[in-house]
Design an enzyme around this catalytic site. Structure first.
Site, PDB file in Angstrom:
ATOM      1  N   THR A  11      40.713   9.799  45.505  1.00 27.01           N
ATOM      2  CA  THR A  11      40.585  10.685  46.662  1.00 27.01           C
ATOM      3  C   THR A  11      39.098  10.818  47.007  1.00 27.01           C
ATOM      4  OG1 THR A  11      40.400  12.608  45.268  1.00 27.01           O
ATOM      5  CG2 THR A  11      42.595  12.039  46.011  1.00 27.01           C
ATOM      6  N   TRP A  70      42.964  35.496  58.214  1.00 29.16           N
ATOM      7  CA  TRP A  70      42.484  34.115  58.226  1.00 29.16           C
ATOM      8  C   TRP A  70      42.342  33.601  59.658  1.00 29.16           C
ATOM      9  CZ3 TRP A  70      45.559  30.951  53.965  1.00 29.16           C
ATOM     10  CH2 TRP A  70      45.253  31.494  52.712  1.00 29.16           C
ATOM     11  N   LYS A 121      37.697  33.656  56.464  1.00 28.65           N
ATOM     12  CA  LYS A 121      38.327  34.944  56.122  1.00 28.65           C
ATOM     13  C   LYS A 121      37.545  36.048  56.800  1.00 28.65           C
ATOM     14  CE  LYS A 121      40.474  33.057  52.125  1.00 28.65           C
ATOM     15  NZ  LYS A 121      40.074  32.161  51.074  1.00 28.65           N
ATOM     16  N   GLU A 156      47.406  11.204  47.848  1.00 22.87           N
ATOM     17  CA  GLU A 156      48.345  11.578  46.791  1.00 22.87           C
ATOM     18  C   GLU A 156      49.800  11.414  47.216  1.00 22.87           C
ATOM     19  OE1 GLU A 156      45.720  13.192  47.791  1.00 22.87           O
ATOM     20  OE2 GLU A 156      44.734  14.352  46.217  1.00 22.87           O
TER      21      GLU A 156
HETATM   22  P1  AMP Z   1      43.128  11.623  52.501  1.00 28.66           P
HETATM   23  O1  AMP Z   1      43.719  11.680  51.158  1.00 28.66           O
HETATM   24  O2  AMP Z   1      41.723  11.108  52.528  1.00 28.66           O
HETATM   25  O3  AMP Z   1      44.004  10.931  53.471  1.00 28.66           O
HETATM   26  O4  AMP Z   1      42.992  13.119  53.012  1.00 28.66           O
HETATM   27  C1  AMP Z   1      44.097  13.970  53.105  1.00 28.66           C
HETATM   28  C2  AMP Z   1      43.735  15.201  53.853  1.00 28.66           C
HETATM   29  O5  AMP Z   1      43.366  14.874  55.188  1.00 28.66           O
HETATM   30  C3  AMP Z   1      44.870  16.176  54.016  1.00 28.66           C
HETATM   31  O6  AMP Z   1      45.055  16.971  52.870  1.00 28.66           O
HETATM   32  C4  AMP Z   1      44.423  16.984  55.228  1.00 28.66           C
HETATM   33  O7  AMP Z   1      43.488  17.965  54.875  1.00 28.66           O
HETATM   34  C5  AMP Z   1      43.737  15.940  56.070  1.00 28.66           C
HETATM   35  N1  AMP Z   1      44.642  15.432  57.094  1.00 28.66           N
HETATM   36  C6  AMP Z   1      45.345  14.284  57.089  1.00 28.66           C
HETATM   37  N2  AMP Z   1      46.033  14.140  58.242  1.00 28.66           N
HETATM   38  C7  AMP Z   1      45.775  15.231  58.994  1.00 28.66           C
HETATM   39  C8  AMP Z   1      46.192  15.681  60.294  1.00 28.66           C
HETATM   40  N3  AMP Z   1      47.000  14.968  61.069  1.00 28.66           N
HETATM   41  N4  AMP Z   1      45.723  16.861  60.713  1.00 28.66           N
HETATM   42  C9  AMP Z   1      44.893  17.608  59.956  1.00 28.66           C
HETATM   43  N5  AMP Z   1      44.459  17.233  58.737  1.00 28.66           N
HETATM   44  C10 AMP Z   1      44.890  16.060  58.266  1.00 28.66           C
END
Ligand code: AMP
Length: 542
Positions: A185, A444, A439, A330
Site C-alpha cells: 500500500t 465532522w 472535526k 487490500e
Molecule cells: P489504493 O490502495 O492506493 O488504491 O488506495 C485506496 C484508497 O483510495 C481508499 O481507501 C480511498 O481512500 C481512496 N479511494 C479509492 N477510490 C476512491 C473514490 N472513488 N473516491 C474516494 N476515494 C477513493
C-alpha cells in the site's frame, strides 16, 4: 455429504490458457518503452509466459519466491506476471513513483529474489540494488539492442533471457490458495504494508469484475487500463481482460493527454480506467485541440473521488458514461461500482450526477458496513457517516509479516480507514479518509465534499481541504486551490460560488491559492504534506 463436482483449482494461469484457447488472436497493443506501437495476441502471450516460467525455473527460482516487477503497462509486463505465477512464484509490483529508499525498503521487506524492470528504471536500480541483498538477478524488459551497455549492474535482456526457451512447459499445479501476487500500500503514514493476493482471490476477483454491473466487459470490448499494473493489479484488468478475451491497449510510459488520446482514437478503445488526475490531462487536451471521443463509451474513474465537473464534461460534452468506483489495494481492488440499479435508471441531469458522486454499490463477494468508533453499526440512510468496514472473497485478511493487525477484527471485518455513508439502496459515498476528516465543534466535516464543490468553479483546476486548528471549534476547513491557467479567481468569488451548496457551518474559513498540490505515488492528494506546508497557518479571523 460432499458435492460430486470436479475439483478445478482456481489458478491464474488458467485465465491465460483460456484466453489463448478461445480468443488466441485477440490483440494486445502496447506503446512500447522503446517507442513504437507493438502488437501481440493472447496465444503469443501464453507461449511467452511459458518461456518466462522456463527461464525462472532454469535459474533456480521456485514456488513462493518473490519476483519483483518495476514496469509500466506493457505486453511484456503482462506475460511476465503469468510466467511468474505459472511456477507458483509471486509477482511483486513496485511503484516507480516512490522514492528509491522506499523501494529498497519494500524490496527488502518482501525479500525479492529477482526483478524485471523497464529500461527507464535502470537508474533507480543502479541506486538501490546493492541495498537489497536478496536480489540475485536483474532482467530488463527489452531486447539485446536496447540493453544499456555501460551499467555498473549485471543486466540481462528479457528477450535473450526467454529466447533460449521453447515455451513447451506444463504449468505447475498447486493449491488455489497459494500466493501469486504482492503489492504494498502507498502508506501515507507509517511503513508501507504488503498485501498478498492468492490465485483463488485473483480469479474470483476477475470473475466478479467482468459482470454487467461491474466493469461489464466481454470479448467485444477494447479496454485501455491507464491505471498502472503496479496500482492494485491495474484494478484487476490484467486478469479480467484475458478472462473474457477483450482486446487490451497498454499505454506504456506516456500518460499525457495527447498520447492517451492518440491510442483511444487509433485503437478505437471502448472502455478505459484511471485516477482523476489522468482525466484532467486528457480533458484539458481535448478542450485545447477541439477533438472528440467517437469510439469511447465508458470511463471508470476511481482511486480518489471523481469531481462532479469531470463527470459532467465526459457525459455532456463527449457522450462518454462515467463509472465511479471505489476500491483499495487490500480489496484486489474493487469495492463498489457506480452502475445504476433499476430504481435509478430514469435519472437524468443533476439528479443523475448526485447519484454518480457516490462511489456505487458492492458487487457479490463484498460485504460492507459503517460503524461508529465503538463498532456500533450505523443505519443505511445516506447521511449518517462512520468508519467503513468490509469483508469478502478477495479482501486481505492480514498484511505480510503481520503489520497493521488492528485493522482486522475477529470476524474478518477490515477497517478501510475511509469514512462513508451508505444509502437505503446500498450506494456508498466516501466522505473522507478517517485521518483527514475535519472535526469542528464535535461534528465532522467532509473534505471530499468541499473539494468536489470547489472544483466545480470554472476558474479552479484542483482543490484540497485540510483542517486548521481553531481556538473555538477545534478545527475549521481551509480550502487550498490551484487556479486554471490564465485565471485569477478571488477568495470571495470562490466562497460565493460555494455558498448555499453546503451547510453553512461546513463553509471554509479561508481560501489559499497555490501553484502546486502534492500527490502520492498513486495520484492521491498528499494531505500530510499539505498539513506540513500549512502548519504555521492561522485564519485571518483568528
Ligand atoms: P489504493 O490502495 O492506493 O488504491 O488506495 C485506496 C484508497 O483510495 C481508499 O481507501 C480511498 O481512500 C481512496 N479511494 C479509492 N477510490 C476512491 C473514490 N472513488 N473516491 C474516494 N476515494 C477513493
Amino acid at each position: 455429504m460432499l458435492g460430486l463436482m470436479q475439483d478445478w483449482p482456481l489458478l491464474c494461469h488458467k485465465i491465460i490458457d483460456y484466453a489463448a484457447t478461445q480468443h488466441g488472436e485477440r490483440e494486445i497493443v502496447t506503446r512500447s518503452i522503446e517507442g513504437p506501437i507493438v502488437r501481440t495476441n493472447y496465444a503469443q502471450i501464453r507461449v511467452r509466459a511459458k518461456k518466462v516460467s522456463q527461464a525462472l525455473d532454469a535459474d533456480g527460482f521456485k514456488m513462493g519466491d518473490r519476483i519483483a516487477t518495476l514496469g509500466w503497462n506493457t505486453a511484456r509486463h503482462m506475460e511476465s506476471w503469468y510466467g511468474i505465477m505459472g511456477i507458483g512464484a509471486i509477482y511483486h509490483t513496485l511503484n516507480p513513483r516512490l522514492f528509491p529508499e522506499q523501494l529498497a525498503w519494500i524490496m527488502n521487506h518482501a525479500e525479492d529474489k529477482a526483478i524485471l524492470t523497464d529500461l527507464s528504471f535502470v537508474p533507480i536500480l543502479e541506486a538501490i540494488a546493492d541495498k537489497v541483498p536478496s536480489l540475485q538477478k536483474i532482467i530488463v524488459l527489452t531486447d539485446e539492442a536496447h540493453l544499456p551497455k555501460d551499467s555498473k549492474l549485471q543486466l540481462e535482456a528479457y528477450e535473450t533471457w526467454i529466447g533460449g526457451h521453447d515455451g513447451d512447459f506444463e504449468w505447475m499445479q498447486f493449491d488455489e490458495n497459494t500466493a501469486c501476487g504482492m503489492c504494498y500500500t502507498s502508506g501515507t503514514t507509517g511503513d508501507p504494508k504488503g498485501v498478498v493476493y492468492s490465485h483463488r482471490s485473483n480469479v474470483l476477483h476477475a470473475l466478479i469484475s467482468c459482470q454487467p454491473d461491474a466493469l461489464g466487459i466481454g470479448s467485444n470490448e477494447v479496454i485501455m487500463p491507464v491505471v498502472p499494473m503496479f496500482h492494485a493489479n491495474a484494478w484487476g484488468i490484467a486478469h479480467t481482460a484475458p478472462m473474457v478475451g477483450a482486446k487490451v491497449v497498454n499505454p506504456g510510459a506516456l500518460m499525457d493527454g495527447a498520447s492517451i488520446y492518440e491510442l483511444l482514437d487509433s485503437e478505437k478503445v471502448s472502455l478505459t480506467a484511471a485516477v482523476p488526475t489522468v482525466w484532467l490531462m486528457l480533458l484539458a487536451y481535448l478542450e485545447e485541440s477541439g477533438k472528440k471521443l467517437p469510439h469511447l463509451k465508458r470511463v471508470v474513474i476511481g482511486g480518489s473521488a471523481c469531481p462532479r465537473a469531470m463527470m459532467e464534461k465526459f457525459q455532456n460534452d463527449y457522450d462518454v458514461d462515467v463509472i465511479h468506483a471505489w476500491g483499495m489495494t487490500e480489496m484486489s481492488p474493487i469495492g463498489t461500482i457506480g452502475c445504476l440499479k433499476p430504481q435509478y435508471q430514469g435519472l437524468t441531469g443533476a439528479e443523475k450526477l448526485d447519484l454518480q458522486e457516490k462511489q456505487g454499490y458492492a458487487p457479490f463477494g463484498v460485504e460492507m458496513k459503517v460503524t461508529d468508533d465503538e463498532n456500533v453499526e450505523l443505519p443505511w440512510d445516506g447521511k449518517t457517516f462512520g468508519r467503513l468496514k468490509v469483508r469478502g472473497l478477495a479482501i486481505a485478511n492480514a498484511y505480510y509479516g503481520g503489520a497493521g493487525e488492528d485493522q482486522f477484527d475477529s470476524e474478518s471485518w477490515f477497517d478501510t480507514g475511509d469514512v462513508a455513508h451508505i444509502n437505503e439502496l446500498g450506494y456508498m459515498q466516501i466522505t473522507d479518509r478517517a485521518k483527514d476528516v475535519i472535526k469542528s465543534g464535535g461534528e465532522w466535516i467532509s473534505t471530499i465534499d468541499l473539494e468536489n464543490l470547489a472544483v466545480g468553479h470554472p476558474d479552479i483546476q484542483e482543490a484540497a481541504v485540510i483542517g486548521i486548528t481553531h481556538p473555538r471549534w477545534d478545527e475549521r476547513p481551509l480550502l487550498i486551490c490551484i487556479a486554471k491557467e490564465g485565471r485569477q479567481p478571488s477568495e470571495s468569488d470562490v466562497l460565493e460560488f460555494m455558498e448555499g451548496k453546503v451547510a453553512k457551518w461546513w463553509m471554509p474559513n479561508a481560501v489559499a491559492f497555490v501553484d502546486e498540490i502534492p500527490h502520492t505515488a498513486t495520484g492521491k492528494i498528499q494531505k500530510i504534506e499539505l498539513r506540513k506546508q500549512f502548519s504555521e497557518y492561522s485564519f485571518p479571523d483568528g
